[in-house]
Design an enzyme around this catalytic site. Structure first.
Site, PDB file in Angstrom:
ATOM      1  N   HIS A  69      75.448 -55.447  -3.456  1.00 38.34           N
ATOM      2  CA  HIS A  69      75.153 -54.027  -3.667  1.00 38.34           C
ATOM      3  C   HIS A  69      75.309 -53.696  -5.155  1.00 38.34           C
ATOM      4  O   HIS A  69      76.354 -53.950  -5.748  1.00 38.34           O
ATOM      5  CB  HIS A  69      76.046 -53.119  -2.815  1.00 38.34           C
ATOM      6  CG  HIS A  69      75.580 -51.703  -2.865  1.00 38.34           C
ATOM      7  ND1 HIS A  69      74.609 -51.210  -2.014  1.00 38.34           N
ATOM      8  CD2 HIS A  69      75.873 -50.704  -3.723  1.00 38.34           C
ATOM      9  CE1 HIS A  69      74.345 -49.956  -2.340  1.00 38.34           C
ATOM     10  NE2 HIS A  69      75.104 -49.621  -3.371  1.00 38.34           N
ATOM     11  N   ALA A  70      74.268 -53.124  -5.747  1.00 35.36           N
ATOM     12  CA  ALA A  70      74.234 -52.924  -7.199  1.00 35.36           C
ATOM     13  C   ALA A  70      75.376 -52.031  -7.686  1.00 35.36           C
ATOM     14  O   ALA A  70      75.737 -51.054  -7.026  1.00 35.36           O
ATOM     15  CB  ALA A  70      72.900 -52.300  -7.591  1.00 35.36           C
ATOM     16  N   HIS A  97      68.935 -46.786 -12.823  1.00 38.45           N
ATOM     17  CA  HIS A  97      70.100 -46.094 -12.256  1.00 38.45           C
ATOM     18  C   HIS A  97      71.398 -46.706 -12.791  1.00 38.45           C
ATOM     19  O   HIS A  97      72.289 -45.994 -13.274  1.00 38.45           O
ATOM     20  CB  HIS A  97      70.050 -46.190 -10.715  1.00 38.45           C
ATOM     21  CG  HIS A  97      71.251 -45.635 -10.026  1.00 38.45           C
ATOM     22  ND1 HIS A  97      71.291 -44.359  -9.503  1.00 38.45           N
ATOM     23  CD2 HIS A  97      72.472 -46.170  -9.788  1.00 38.45           C
ATOM     24  CE1 HIS A  97      72.484 -44.140  -8.971  1.00 38.45           C
ATOM     25  NE2 HIS A  97      73.226 -45.225  -9.136  1.00 38.45           N
ATOM     26  N   GLU A  98      71.489 -48.016 -12.719  1.00 34.75           N
ATOM     27  CA  GLU A  98      72.728 -48.688 -13.148  1.00 34.75           C
ATOM     28  C   GLU A  98      72.954 -48.518 -14.647  1.00 34.75           C
ATOM     29  O   GLU A  98      74.081 -48.267 -15.086  1.00 34.75           O
ATOM     30  CB  GLU A  98      72.690 -50.175 -12.778  1.00 34.75           C
ATOM     31  CG  GLU A  98      72.620 -50.451 -11.279  1.00 34.75           C
ATOM     32  CD  GLU A  98      73.705 -49.740 -10.486  1.00 34.75           C
ATOM     33  OE1 GLU A  98      74.801 -49.502 -11.032  1.00 34.75           O
ATOM     34  OE2 GLU A  98      73.450 -49.386  -9.326  1.00 34.75           O
ATOM     35  N   HIS A 100      74.622 -45.403 -15.630  1.00 29.49           N
ATOM     36  CA  HIS A 100      76.090 -45.445 -15.561  1.00 29.49           C
ATOM     37  C   HIS A 100      76.664 -46.024 -16.847  1.00 29.49           C
ATOM     38  O   HIS A 100      77.608 -45.489 -17.428  1.00 29.49           O
ATOM     39  CB  HIS A 100      76.549 -46.334 -14.398  1.00 29.49           C
ATOM     40  CG  HIS A 100      76.343 -45.751 -13.032  1.00 29.49           C
ATOM     41  ND1 HIS A 100      76.786 -44.496 -12.685  1.00 29.49           N
ATOM     42  CD2 HIS A 100      75.776 -46.262 -11.907  1.00 29.49           C
ATOM     43  CE1 HIS A 100      76.493 -44.270 -11.405  1.00 29.49           C
ATOM     44  NE2 HIS A 100      75.872 -45.322 -10.916  1.00 29.49           N
ATOM     45  N   GLU A 160      75.757 -40.390 -11.014  1.00 35.83           N
ATOM     46  CA  GLU A 160      74.682 -40.985 -10.219  1.00 35.83           C
ATOM     47  C   GLU A 160      73.300 -40.475 -10.628  1.00 35.83           C
ATOM     48  O   GLU A 160      72.291 -41.051 -10.231  1.00 35.83           O
ATOM     49  CB  GLU A 160      74.918 -40.714  -8.726  1.00 35.83           C
ATOM     50  CG  GLU A 160      76.233 -41.263  -8.185  1.00 35.83           C
ATOM     51  CD  GLU A 160      76.402 -42.762  -8.402  1.00 35.83           C
ATOM     52  OE1 GLU A 160      75.385 -43.472  -8.532  1.00 35.83           O
ATOM     53  OE2 GLU A 160      77.561 -43.226  -8.446  1.00 35.83           O
ATOM     54  N   HIS A 217      78.658 -48.154   1.443  1.00 37.29           N
ATOM     55  CA  HIS A 217      79.675 -47.232   0.939  1.00 37.29           C
ATOM     56  C   HIS A 217      80.784 -46.921   1.946  1.00 37.29           C
ATOM     57  O   HIS A 217      81.823 -46.400   1.560  1.00 37.29           O
ATOM     58  CB  HIS A 217      78.991 -45.940   0.464  1.00 37.29           C
ATOM     59  CG  HIS A 217      77.957 -46.218  -0.593  1.00 37.29           C
ATOM     60  ND1 HIS A 217      76.778 -46.868  -0.307  1.00 37.29           N
ATOM     61  CD2 HIS A 217      77.941 -45.971  -1.919  1.00 37.29           C
ATOM     62  CE1 HIS A 217      76.067 -47.009  -1.414  1.00 37.29           C
ATOM     63  NE2 HIS A 217      76.735 -46.477  -2.404  1.00 37.29           N
ATOM     64  N   TYR A 266      75.627 -38.800  -4.258  1.00 38.43           N
ATOM     65  CA  TYR A 266      74.195 -39.121  -4.311  1.00 38.43           C
ATOM     66  C   TYR A 266      73.349 -37.929  -3.876  1.00 38.43           C
ATOM     67  O   TYR A 266      72.236 -37.751  -4.355  1.00 38.43           O
ATOM     68  CB  TYR A 266      73.882 -40.348  -3.452  1.00 38.43           C
ATOM     69  CG  TYR A 266      74.694 -41.563  -3.841  1.00 38.43           C
ATOM     70  CD1 TYR A 266      74.445 -42.245  -5.030  1.00 38.43           C
ATOM     71  CD2 TYR A 266      75.736 -42.013  -3.037  1.00 38.43           C
ATOM     72  CE1 TYR A 266      75.190 -43.357  -5.397  1.00 38.43           C
ATOM     73  CE2 TYR A 266      76.487 -43.122  -3.395  1.00 38.43           C
ATOM     74  CZ  TYR A 266      76.217 -43.784  -4.576  1.00 38.43           C
ATOM     75  OH  TYR A 266      76.968 -44.874  -4.934  1.00 38.43           O
TER      76      TYR A 266
HETATM   77  O1  X8Z Z   1      74.721 -47.162  -4.233  1.00 34.92           O
HETATM   78  C1  X8Z Z   1      73.849 -46.779  -4.981  1.00 34.92           C
HETATM   79  C2  X8Z Z   1      73.708 -47.400  -6.358  1.00 34.92           C
HETATM   80  C3  X8Z Z   1      74.992 -47.824  -6.937  1.00 34.92           C
HETATM   81  S1  X8Z Z   1      76.015 -46.497  -7.385  1.00 34.92           S
HETATM   82  C4  X8Z Z   1      72.795 -48.597  -6.271  1.00 34.92           C
HETATM   83  N1  X8Z Z   1      72.964 -45.841  -4.572  1.00 34.92           N
HETATM   84  C5  X8Z Z   1      73.017 -45.270  -3.238  1.00 34.92           C
HETATM   85  C6  X8Z Z   1      72.671 -46.283  -2.178  1.00 34.92           C
HETATM   86  O2  X8Z Z   1      72.175 -47.366  -2.510  1.00 34.92           O
HETATM   87  O3  X8Z Z   1      72.887 -45.998  -1.001  1.00 34.92           O
HETATM   88  C7  X8Z Z   1      71.901 -45.270  -5.367  1.00 34.92           C
HETATM   89  C8  X8Z Z   1      71.237 -44.257  -4.504  1.00 34.92           C
HETATM   90  C9  X8Z Z   1      72.014 -44.155  -3.239  1.00 34.92           C
HETATM   91 ZN    ZN Z   2      75.263 -45.427  -8.959  1.00 36.34          ZN
END
Ligand code: X8Z
Ligand code: ZN
Length: 607
Positions: free
Chosen positions: A348-349, A378-379, A382, A406, A506, A516
């Site tokens: 997960h990024a 997105h990354e 940050h 975010e 998450h 988000y």
């Molecule tokens: O988790 C993330 C990022 C890392 S903070 C990749 N996002 C959420 C997800 O993937 O569920 C970005 C948008 C929503």
């Molecule tokens: Zn993020």
């Protein structure tokens, strides 16, 4: 009103230490009122202790996420135990200054400290150790998760992500959808135990439960914040409902209305994404006739031989074009860009700043798609934020609120328009305005579809923390919220032997999710303001701020404030207004709303 000097410091001096012999005198107790000076001294001490703790635990977490093994799990749990124990102690000490009238900054820093932990632990070494171990285990279970079929072949989440995006076979999608959800079943009891322990920690810190603590981080009373979310969702819901109606109709045409009933929520496996959180991958199924822009970023990247590094360099270039300094050499040496074949990693990024200075990194198993190109932006958002506030006191080295963090990279990605793609040589010709509905549709499938999902994850968690959702209702309550907010339903019968929330990173990763939701509103506000500053004269969805030093400078002014001021001030710095407001979203998508209204005019919408 706050009362002055209501508290006393209890200083215990041991006579034993002075005499070095048998103590016969009682311990001397000196009471002195706490002062602003004490607060300052306390905050100074805490800051240096925290710096060292951040680095040490950051390194342990980084290694664990990059090499998931039994031993790294233990080391990561140990370091987070140490970190949590220290911060719980600091938070309790910070509370001793409650009620004392202090300067704005000292008060704010103490508040930051009290709210610093996402998973507060009770003041009990054994319970803290257990909580840290649970958190590490849950994170690792997700990172190691695979779907292994009866023939012995296994699919990684990355493999399944691609299948969810591209397959149009109802059965294949269903198989992968349910296969991934096997991974989260064994998380349930661990998660339940974690909830109990962390709630105990939150109570000791004076909060009703951990969810109440999460809601207290927004420079306004926690209940007001919850109401703000409802208000903003109310602004966007009509647009979401229109999009839902159109997408459901098109899916009905594709899969048959027996499989996609036109008066029910949409089966969750047909929307191009494992969690039905973004729908851009089924653009081809819902594309407006005669308005297709005729290109696809995934294809463009392939055509121009973009590999993973080139994609990251491309995103970095966007930021530097606006005047930000290039990323440090160490970023390129220490980041993880591709999925290793021979070990488990947390794919997960994420974006990291290990030393609270310039040790910036991302960790991502990049796939060469347009979707992932946006995630890279997105990354990096940050990382550029982290660097912009790195001169501030440690307590303020955060975004204005977590939604801001975010939103930054996403804001930049909104500028990845056809004219930008042409400018960097990826696209030959910019489609004319007659194709705008296609572009807006694609954007809405990702951004508007996400919004109710962004809201519901923590609606579930908040109720879990408060006890309103009991352990024996975890899964059922999850699907009730999925249906209520998203109009999406489980495609198979689910039961309480499933733990579907755990299939979303998450939840086992303990990352609050409301951020988000906020980011999906804020990014449109930011985009509009940056476009105004850049002198954009086109429709907002055609605007790119690439190369605008003025926009970059203004953005940086907001970023470098970190969390030193209430977020409302940071927002006003860039947009001129201190409120979150979904009108920027609605304005951006206004032409699409009109198109959807026309398409839906003879349809029965809703579920
Ligand atoms: O988790 C993330 C990022 C890392 S903070 C990749 N996002 C959420 C997800 O993937 O569920 C970005 C948008 C929503
Ligand atoms: Zn993020």
């Amino acid at each position: 009103m706050k009362t002055k000097l209501t508290l006393s410091a209890v200083l215990v001096a041991s006579a034993l230490a002075l005499s070095g012999c048998q103590q016969d005198k009682p311990v001397e107790i000196v009471k002195a009122p706490l002062t602003e000076k004490d607060a300052e001294k306390f905050l100074g001490d805490v800051e240096s202790e925290l710096r060292a703790l951040y680095l040490e635990s950051g390194q342990a977490q980084w290694i664990y996420a990059n090499f998931i093994t039994h031993d790294t799990a233990n080391l990561s749990a140990q370091s987070s135990q140490k970190f949590t124990e220290a911060v719980v102690r600091m938070a309790n000490d910070a509370a001793k200054f409650d009620g004392l009238e202090l300067s704005f900054d000292n008060r704010r820093k103490l508040d930051v400290l009290k709210l610093a932990l996402t998973l507060p632990a009770p003041q009990d070494a054994e319970k803290t150790a257990r909580l840290s171990s649970l958190a590490a285990q849950l994170d690792g279970m997700y990172g190691k998760g695979k779907y292994c079929k009866t023939d012995g072949s296994c699919l990684s989440l990355g493999d399944m992500t691609s299948i969810m995006a591209t397959s149009r076979s109802y059965e294949e999608l269903l198989d992968v959808w349910q296969g991934w959800r096997e991974v989260s079943k064994p998380m349930r009891s661990l998660y339940q135990e974690q909830v109990t322990l962390t709630n105990e920690g939150a109570k000791e810190l004076g909060y009703a439960d951990t969810g109440a603590m999460w809601r207290s981080k927004y420079d306004m009373p926690a209940d007001d914040f919850a109401n703000e979310l409802d208000r903003i969702w109310g602004q966007v819901k009509p647009l979401y409902d229109s999009l839902h109606c159109h997408v459901r109709a098109k899916l009905g045409e594709k899969y048959g209305t027996d499989k996609v009933p036109q008066d029910k929520p949409i089966p969750a496996h047909l929307l191009g994404n494992m969690w039905a959180q973004t729908w851009g991958n089924i653009y081809d199924l819902v594309a407006p006739e005669n308005a297709d822009p005729g290109f696809d970023v995934t294809d463009l990247l392939a055509k121009h031989n973009y590999d993973e590094i080139k994609m990251v360099k491309g995103a970095e270039k966007f930021f530097t074009s606006m005047g930000f300094e290039p990323l440090p050499e160490s970023f390129w040496e220490r980041s993880l860009f591709t999925k290793p074949q021979d070990r488990d990693v947390q794919c997960h990024a994420s974006a990291w700043n290990l030393d609270n200075k310039d040790d910036l990194r991302i960790k991502m198993c990049i796939q060469k798609t347009g979707e992932e190109f946006a995630v890279i932006h997105h990354e990096l958002g940050h990382n550029f934020y982290q660097r912009a506030y790195n001169k501030l006191p440690l307590f303020y080295q955060e975004s204005a609120n977590d939604g801001f963090h975010e939103a930054i990279g996403d804001t930049i990605a909104l500028s990845v328009t056809p004219s930008y793609l042409k400018e960097i040589g990826l696209l030959d010709t910019v489609p004319d305005e007659s194709k705008d509905i296609g572009l807006l549709m694609r954007m809405a499938l990702d951004k508007i579809a996400f919004i109710p999902f962004g809201l519901l994850v923590d609606q579930w968690r908040w109720k879990v923390f408060s006890g309103e959702i009991k352990p024996e209702q975890y899964n059922q309550a999850w699907w009730e919220l999925r249906e209520k907010y998203q109009g999406v339903m489980a495609p198979l019968a689910r039961s309480e032997s499933d733990f579907d929330p755990g299939a979303k990173y998450h939840v086992p990763g303990n990352v609050p999710y409301t951020r988000y939701f906020l980011a999906h509103i804020l990014q449109f506000q930011f985009h509009k303001s940056l476009c105004d500053i850049a002198g954009n004269k086109e429709s907002i969805h055609r605007c790119s701020v690439y190369g605008s030093k003025e926009a970059g400078e203004k953005l940086n002014e907001m970023l470098e404030m970190g969390s030193s001021r209430p977020w409302q001030e940071a927002l006003a710095k860039l947009t001129g207004k201190p409120e979150m407001d979904a009108n920027a979203v609605l304005d951006y998508f206004a032409p699409l709303q009109a198109y959807l209204d026309e398409q839906n005019k003879d349809r029965q919408c809703g579920w």
